[in-house]
Write an enzyme that holds these catalytic residues in place. Structure first.
Site, mmCIF file in Angstrom:
data_model
loop_
_atom_site.group_PDB
_atom_site.id
_atom_site.type_symbol
_atom_site.label_atom_id
_atom_site.label_comp_id
_atom_site.label_asym_id
_atom_site.label_seq_id
_atom_site.Cartn_x
_atom_site.Cartn_y
_atom_site.Cartn_z
ATOM 1 N N ASP A 67 45.485 36.217 32.705
ATOM 2 C CA ASP A 67 44.108 36.585 32.361
ATOM 3 C C ASP A 67 44.120 37.378 31.059
ATOM 4 O OD1 ASP A 67 41.256 36.688 32.924
ATOM 5 O OD2 ASP A 67 41.542 38.827 33.273
ATOM 6 N N GLU A 100 41.445 39.848 28.353
ATOM 7 C CA GLU A 100 40.157 40.467 28.033
ATOM 8 C C GLU A 100 39.996 40.370 26.522
ATOM 9 O OE1 GLU A 100 37.948 41.375 30.168
ATOM 10 O OE2 GLU A 100 39.206 41.240 31.958
ATOM 11 N N HIS A 118 36.251 44.958 34.796
ATOM 12 C CA HIS A 118 37.168 43.836 34.635
ATOM 13 C C HIS A 118 38.429 44.338 33.929
ATOM 14 C CE1 HIS A 118 34.368 40.188 35.183
ATOM 15 N NE2 HIS A 118 33.828 41.240 35.762
ATOM 16 N N ASP A 131 42.639 41.502 37.773
ATOM 17 C CA ASP A 131 42.066 40.170 37.931
ATOM 18 C C ASP A 131 43.153 39.136 38.231
ATOM 19 O OD1 ASP A 131 39.632 41.299 37.487
ATOM 20 O OD2 ASP A 131 39.188 40.225 35.631
#
Length: 238
Positions: A7, A9, A154, A159
């Site tokens: 994941d 960001e 988040h 995540d």
């Protein structure tokens, strides 16, 4: 195969607007079990620009916090070494892969898929299994009864950990209940025991609590395989 749940960001939603990656997490899973934390990859990155307001509200990573973190080029080799040759699992893969391709392209390292075996998109899997339903990470955690109480903002690492559980839920398989083999073949001692005179086997029935727990498990399993649970089919045929 070695699998990596990944994941990122970013500073904003659209890579076309000059947004950059500011956090990457990659969690190793082998034989459907997460490896120890020392086999995870996680780093914050100085993107060289501010986050858009909407993105900042989601991840909470300020320009000040990221100002002393390494640039993507400084962590690229370590990151690529970690994911090399693995099967990558991402929720909404085009988003993350698009950003990784952009960052790798800036430093002349080709595309992300040049370095890994393949990419699995759990959003596509979820839409196939749950058409017309909300299939973001929060909704899938709720569907599979996964605790997400620590996810106030988040974050790439948390995540990844949640997505690993979602992936296991989406891919929960069923082993055949009928095994075609002779358990005594080639084992004289076991064969002699089987043919010997012995007391009848004692039958222990499940308690009401155990039956209720079994039914609850089958209900979750039935959802994950779209009503094709083998156990249910055998019950109907009995």
């Amino acid at each position: 195969m070695r699998q990596i749940i990944l994941d990122t960001e970013t500073t904003g939603l659209r890579v076309e607007d000059g947004n950059r990656i500011l956090e990457i997490a990659a969690v190793e899973m082998i034989d459907r079990r997460l490896s120890s934390p020392d086999r995870h990859f996680h780093c914050y990155i100085n993107p060289g620009r501010d986050s858009e307001e909407g993105a900042l509200n989601v991840h909470g990573l300020t320009t000040e916090f990221l100002s002393d973190k390494p640039k993507f080029a400084q962590i690229a080799d370590e990151f690529l070494d970690f994911v090399a040759g693995a099967e990558i699992i991402i929720h909404n893969a085009p988003f993350d892969v698009g950003y990784l391709n952009m960052e790798l392209g800036k430093i002349g390292r080709g595309k992300f898929t040049d370095h890994v075996a393949n990419v699995i998109d759990t959003l596509v899997m979820a839409k196939d299994q749950r058409p017309g339903k909300r299939n973001n990470l929060d909704a899938l955690c709720d569907f599979f009864d996964i605790d997400r109480s620590n996810r106030t903002l988040h974050g790439a690492l948390i995540d990844c950990e949640l997505l690993s559980e979602v992936y296991l839920g989406l891919t929960r398989g069923q082993d055949s209940l009928l095994i075609d083999f002779d358990p005594y073949a080639g084992n004289d001692a076991a064969l002699a025991f089987a043919k010997s005179n012995r007391k009848p086997l004692r039958i222990i029935k499940a308690t009401p609590e155990e039956r209720a727990e079994h039914e609850a498990y089958l209900a979750v399993l039935d959802k994950s395989v779209k009503g094709e649970c083998l156990w249910r089919q055998m019950e109907k045929g009995a």
